[in-house]
Design an enzyme around this catalytic site. Sequence first.
Site, PDB file in Angstrom:
ATOM      1  N   CYS A  95     -12.624  -7.830  30.252  1.00 60.24           N
ATOM      2  CA  CYS A  95     -13.922  -8.484  30.482  1.00 60.24           C
ATOM      3  C   CYS A  95     -15.165  -7.637  30.216  1.00 60.24           C
ATOM      4  O   CYS A  95     -15.954  -7.931  29.327  1.00 60.24           O
ATOM      5  CB  CYS A  95     -13.984  -8.995  31.923  1.00 60.24           C
ATOM      6  SG  CYS A  95     -12.691 -10.177  32.341  1.00 60.24           S
ATOM      7  N   HIS A 116     -20.572  -9.626  35.337  1.00 59.22           N
ATOM      8  CA  HIS A 116     -19.559  -8.566  35.268  1.00 59.22           C
ATOM      9  C   HIS A 116     -20.021  -7.318  34.503  1.00 59.22           C
ATOM     10  O   HIS A 116     -19.237  -6.685  33.791  1.00 59.22           O
ATOM     11  CB  HIS A 116     -18.253  -9.093  34.680  1.00 59.22           C
ATOM     12  CG  HIS A 116     -17.057  -8.322  35.190  1.00 59.22           C
ATOM     13  ND1 HIS A 116     -15.785  -8.528  34.729  1.00 59.22           N
ATOM     14  CD2 HIS A 116     -16.961  -7.337  36.118  1.00 59.22           C
ATOM     15  CE1 HIS A 116     -14.948  -7.717  35.341  1.00 59.22           C
ATOM     16  NE2 HIS A 116     -15.652  -6.981  36.198  1.00 59.22           N
TER      17      HIS A 116
END
Length: 574
Positions: free
Chosen positions: A96, A152
């Site tokens: 990610c 994130h």
Amino acid sequence: MAVYALTGFSLVSLLSFGYLSWDWMKPSLVADVATDPMEKSLPPTFTRPPHIIFILTDDQGYHDVGYHGSDIHTPTLDRLAAEGVKLENYYIQPICTPSRSQLITGRYQIHTGLQHSIIRPRQPNCLPLDQVTLPQKLQEAGYSTHMVGKWHLGFYKKECLPTRRGFDTFLGSLTGNVDYYTYDNCDGPGVCGYDLHEGEDVAWDQSGKYSTFLYAQRVNKILASHSPKEPIFIYVAFQAVHTPLQSPKEYIYRYRSMGNVARRKYAAMVTCMDEAVKNITWALKKYGYYDNSVIVFSTDNGGQTFSGGSNWPLRGRKGTYWEGGVRGIGFVHSPLIKRKRRTSWALVHITDWYPTLVSLAKGNLSNVPDLDGYNVWPAISEGRESPRTEILHNIDPLYNHAKYGSLEDGFGIWNTAVQASIRVGEWKLLTGDPGYSDWIPPQTLTNFPGSWWNLERLTDGLRKSMWLFNITADPYERYDLSDQRPDVVRALLMRLVHYNRTAIPVRYPAENPRAHPDFNGGAWGPWASEDDAEEWEGGGEPLKSRNKKKKKCKICKLRSFFRKLNTRLMSNRI
């Protein structure tokens, strides 16, 4: 080469059924669609900067889109891709944070210090503040910028938040994964908190709304309140289809014939996301943006195979540097494309969106030198050759070193124990431990979760630390040519050395107990003061939690209890 043939499958049997044949991409699925000859000669209609919608999905496998032959229904994505340009030589990162950081900065991980793992919720770490981000460049070009979805990229201090990094508005989560309805996230036993934010505030009032629907509705609201005469950039980073596997029941019902529970839920989430994209496209047309818009669709990494995802017939999965981990689904849909309805095999990497989109926006790239990305719009729109000829997948000096790697094995040029991967032309080199290396067919069998890891396993890789593949001729990475072509190996090792000389130190600080949501009213959010940040960023150890009275968070304990109970019940069901 030894092959295990367990649970009724083997490499030989799969070959005999045609699963690994070279014609796996059927012409009806990915071949060019016939185009009006006159269309190719039409000039782009850039009378004003285009509206840009960038859609990023989470953990969607390479196989998990209709036009790649999937059993999952994605009619919207199929149509948008068919009418635009499919990117079939498109690369992302295996996890990610790295993909998101490279999208936002246009730079490889080694040039931002984020070359190891992801940013953990309790780490005093975030996207380096000296990096000029994509939304900041678009703001300079006169764009209104909005982010919806998963960030994130760190949040330990307010300067790290999306609204401080170039976005005018933000609705979404700051951590890596949350419950799709409650927006709770646990970073270990008892370390749980709420994670849905509106701007820089906690959005408690949105709890209970399924995130995929919530995010699509927010995009609709943004478009409805903005003027199509003014350029807009919307970054839609869906949480879908990352775990936990949650979807409205009506979508799961469509896949009731799937015996595998994880695959059934995963498929429902993908189709739900597909409908969300349909609603966003509809809003672009309804409010007058579509004719001057560019829609980019991208996955962030390969699918997680034990959570329902499939990268078939590619090798590997999320978290690996095999093609299954780094080759992504990507396409561009826009009325402004010169040559529509075709498949592009131009080499494209996620870092390329930064210079490409800033150039489309008529922005200034002169003050952001040394980008690793290229402007690939001519390759996408006009079918020209890609300016990109190589990709550094990564160099991670902190990842567990391969047991059998050495500097000697790397011809004295490179220590093959170090995890690294690079693509140059048609050649791809991997060193160290690239991650789980099997080929995993779509999980459609009822008992698949208990046996999938035995389907195909090659034992020759256990004592290796270096692999070479001709990706053009062998996209499934079945034939290691490192022994036959030492000349190519040496050349690619030299490229790794070149890149490694430009790398900055890894940013991966220890976790800090002050990040616990209990100290922040039960929610994840910034916790560090400016003085704290300076000490951590200067290389000091994270400060220990001061003698503050711990705030009670009864709801956090209840959430943790019910989450564990639900997990246990679901395990029994599966």
